[in-house]
Structure formats: structure tokens, C-alpha cells
Motif scaffolding. Structure first.
Motif, PDB file in Angstrom:
ATOM      1  N   ASP A 264       0.822  -1.211   0.000  1.00 49.08           N
ATOM      2  CA  ASP A 264       0.000   0.000   0.000  1.00 49.08           C
ATOM      3  C   ASP A 264       0.858   1.264   0.000  1.00 49.08           C
ATOM      4  OD1 ASP A 264       0.986   0.099   2.580  1.00 49.08           O
ATOM      5  OD2 ASP A 264      -0.972   0.096   3.567  1.00 49.08           O
ATOM      6  N   GLN A 265       2.191   1.083  -0.082  1.00 48.69           N
ATOM      7  CA  GLN A 265       3.109   2.218  -0.158  1.00 48.69           C
ATOM      8  C   GLN A 265       3.614   2.467  -1.583  1.00 48.69           C
ATOM      9  OE1 GLN A 265       3.945   4.269   2.537  1.00 48.69           O
ATOM     10  NE2 GLN A 265       2.276   3.094   3.460  1.00 48.69           N
ATOM     11  N   TRP A 266       3.092   1.695  -2.532  1.00 52.75           N
ATOM     12  CA  TRP A 266       3.550   1.821  -3.926  1.00 52.75           C
ATOM     13  C   TRP A 266       3.496   3.254  -4.431  1.00 52.75           C
ATOM     14  CZ3 TRP A 266      -0.318   2.459  -8.055  1.00 52.75           C
ATOM     15  CH2 TRP A 266       0.251   2.572  -9.330  1.00 52.75           C
ATOM     16  N   LEU A 267       2.347   3.879  -4.318  1.00 52.11           N
ATOM     17  CA  LEU A 267       2.170   5.223  -4.851  1.00 52.11           C
ATOM     18  C   LEU A 267       3.037   6.234  -4.104  1.00 52.11           C
ATOM     19  CD1 LEU A 267       0.635   6.652  -7.052  1.00 52.11           C
ATOM     20  CD2 LEU A 267      -1.270   6.999  -5.468  1.00 52.11           C
ATOM     21  N   ALA A 268       3.149   6.079  -2.803  1.00 56.79           N
ATOM     22  CA  ALA A 268       3.978   6.984  -2.003  1.00 56.79           C
ATOM     23  C   ALA A 268       5.446   6.857  -2.394  1.00 56.79           C
ATOM     24  CB  ALA A 268       3.794   6.686  -0.514  1.00 56.79           C
TER      25      ALA A 268
END
Length: 370
Positions: free
Chosen positions: A142-146
Motif C-alpha cells: 500500500d506504499q507503492w504510490l507513495a
């Protein structure tokens, strides 16, 4: 003895070029550690272009919607699908306020051209920072975009990420696909680190919308069916505007092809764009492939005839040791350590496959992106 001697000296030259290439171009990235940067949470538009991808959208969009990121939209582009892709997109659109739907109708002038559909999606996006992935991709965390967005800066308007493929047990094809993916990533990350970026993969990349329109989009290669990712990056990327992101959290994971035929068709489309790269990239990549091919041909021939075999074995061993170091460090970084032991076999398979694809593309050109 004259002809074997010529082959021997040619083999020495080939091995020298290979070793120089690995040490000069590829080794520095293979030992580079991934950087985790401060997360900026700048407004992001995620662009996903899909053609007959209903099931993949149902499976992967939820993991994109659940990104731990405060300000993003998802632009879903339906590229003239004839399954229920549009209905699937509409259902996500109805349930989420940060989804925008673009329905691309068949256009005779641009039929079968993903670039036309992507252009409409980019025009519909509301943010200046664009992140691209495919319908069959899911973020590794869930940190891909960040992670991807943290590499944008005043100077860096392009971010190149890593698009992995999921592992399948007891499948030689799966190992071959993943080996080719690691080798390709090793090349384009290394070139970018050296200041001569030449491509990225549409499964995981990002750039500013301003850069797209300042370059007149895909206009210079709109007639070429493939290349919405690599040809665009080859045109606009340079030493100062391109960054790489390869933290584990920043990976995307795709489902690989399950038949050799399907994979060959996919690679035919990808390889067909290489001849449109800048000449310096064509030369360097061509040199690497040709010397790879000659390494196997000349080395095998000299071993078969038994000419100076201790020297041949020593040269082959030296080249493999250096290759193993470069590939091994990179494979571990990309969580593909199971490929390291099989590297020589997979390389031989890949080289012969690429040669057959090159010959096939000379005879007939691949026509559509799907």
C-alpha cells in the motif's frame, strides 16, 4: 590451424567486450541500494488503459484504491473493449469518488492503437503528476504510490519503477519471463544511473503531464502500435530529468503469460520498437546482444573442436563469474534469487528466442497492442 586461431582471438575480443560492458554499465547498479525518500503526497493521477480486462480490473483495482496516499485519482480508460470491461469500470466509478472513467470508441484512424486511448486518458486527468500501470498489475504494497511519487522533484519529471511478474512453480516459461524481466530492468536502471536513460515499462512508471504535452505526446511515433512507454521515454528522458525507484514496496506484480505462443507475441511487439531508439542506445544494446550471441557460438565451437580448451574454459568461467555477480545482486534486489542458479541456461534460451523473434519481425510486423 589458421581458422581456429581466428575464432580464438575473436572469442577473446567478445569476452573482453562482455566483461567491460558488465563492469562499466551494469555492475554499479547491481550493487546500488534502494533509496527510501520522504513521502510528499503530491496530487497524483493514476492512468490505467484496459482492453478486455474485466477480470483483472476486478482483482487489482481494490489494491490500488487502498493505497496509503492522501490525494490521488484513478483514470480508467476503456479502449474499445468487447467484453464487460466498461461495466466493471462503471461499477468502480459508482462506488468511488476518486475514479474517472474515459470510454474510448473505435476510431478508424487509430484502430488498435493504445497510444490514442492513453492520450485521451491523460487529457482527462486533473493532476500534473501521472503514474502509469496496467490492468493486470497489482502494487506490491500500500506504499507503492507513495514510493514512486517521492522521486518527483523540481528536476526529476520522470520516475522509472520495476514491474515484476508473479512466480509459478515448475514452469520453465515463468523462469524465462522473470529472467528476461530482471535483465531488462538491470539494463534500463543501469543506463539511467549512468545518465543515458533509454526506456521504462508501462507497468510501473511516472511522468509529469507537462512533459507529455511539451513533447506533443506520442505524435512522433503514433503510427507504431507499441512504444507508449519505451519510445516516449527514449524521446524525452535525459540525465537530469529521470529518477529510478526500486524499493520493494514500489514494485508492481503482473500475471505472466502461460504459453510460449502468447509470450512470443508479446515480445514481438516489445522488440519491434527497439529500432526506433536513439542511435547511441541501439548501438550499445546491439553490441551487448551480438556479443552475447557470439559468446555462446564461438565458445561452444572452440570447445567442440578442442582448440586451447584450458584458455576457453578460463575465459568462459571469468565471464560467467562477472555476470553472476551482476545478475545475482540484481536478482536478490528484485526478490528473484531462485533464478540465479539457472542463469546460464535461461540466458541461452533467451538469446535464441530473441534471435527468432528478430527474424520473425523482419518477415512480418506485429499489428495491435492486444
Amino acid at each position: 590451424m589458421v581458422f581456429p586461431s581466428i575464432l580464438f582471438y575473436a572469442f577473446i575480443a567478445v569476452v573482453s567486450i562482455q566483461i567491460t560492458y558488465y563492469l562499466s554499465f551494469l555492475f554499479s547498479f547491481s550493487i546500488k541500494r534502494a533509496e527510501t525518500r520522504l513521502k510528499k503526497h503530491i496530487p497524483i493521477s493514476i492512468i490505467i488503459c484496459a482492453k478486455n480486462e474485466s477480470e483483472n480490473l476486478k482483482k487489482n483495482i481494490p489494491s490500488i484504491l487502498s493505497q496509503a496516499y492522501s490525494n490521488f485519482e484513478i483514470v480508467l480508460v476503456n479502449d474499445s473493449s468487447y467484453d464487460d470491461t466498461l461495466e466493471t469500470m462503471k461499477s468502480f466509478d459508482a462506488e468511488n469518488t476518486n475514479i474517472k472513467l474515459v470510454d474510448v470508441k473505435s476510431n478508424e484512424a487509430f484502430w488498435g492503437n493504445k497510444k490514442y486511448a492513453l492520450t485521451l486518458g491523460i487529457k482527462a486527468s486533473k493532476h500534473d503528476f501521472l503514474v502509469f500501470t496496467d490492468a493486470d498489475c497489482s502494487p506490491n504494497s500500500d506504499q507503492w504510490l507513495a514510493q514512486i511519487s517521492s522521486h518527483f522533484s523540481n528536476e526529476n519529471s520522470i520516475v522509472l519503477g520495476y514491474g515484476a511478474y508473479s512466480k509459478k512453480k515448475f514452469s520453465i516459461l515463468n523462469k524465462l519471463i522473470r529472467f528476461e524481466t530482471v535483465m531488462t530492468a538491470l539494463q534500463y536502471f543501469s543506463y539511467t544511473k549512468m545518465g543515458i536513460p533509454y526506456m521504462g515499462v508501462g507497468r510501473n512508471m511516472a511522468y509529469r503531464k507537462e512533459l507529455f504535452f511539451n513533447n506533443n505526446g506520442f505524435n512522433n511515433h503514433m503510427s507504431i502500435k507499441s512504444g507508449d512507454d519505451d519510445l516516449f521515454i527514449n524521446e524525452v528522458a535525459n540525465a537530469s530529468n529521470t529518477s529510478i525507484c526500486f524499493t520493494n514496496d514500489s514494485f508492481t506484480i503482473s500475471e505472466p503469460k502461460t504459453s510460449f505462443k502468447a509470450w512470443i507475441l508479446q515480445k514481438r511487439r516489445h522488440i519491434s520498437t527497439a529500432k526506433f531508439y536513439k542511435l547511441k542506445h541501439q548501438y550499445l544494446l546491439g553490441l551487448f546482444y551480438i556479443t552475447n550471441l557470439l559468446f555462446w557460438i564461438l565458445g561452444s565451437s572452440l570447445l567442440i573442436i578442442g582448440f586451447s580448451w584450458p584458455w576457453i574454459v578460463a575465459l568462459i568461467s571469468l565471464r560467467f563469474i562477472i555476470q553472476w555477480l551482476c545478475f545475482g545482486f540484481t536478482a536478490k534486489k528484485f526478490k528473484e534469487s531462485d533464478l540465479i542458479l539457472f542463469m546460464p541456461i535461461l540466458e541461452l534460451f533467451l538469446i535464441t528466442t530473441q534471435l527468432s523473434i528478430f527474424i520473425a519481425n523482419l518477415i512480418s510486423k506485429p499489428k495491435h497492442w492486444k
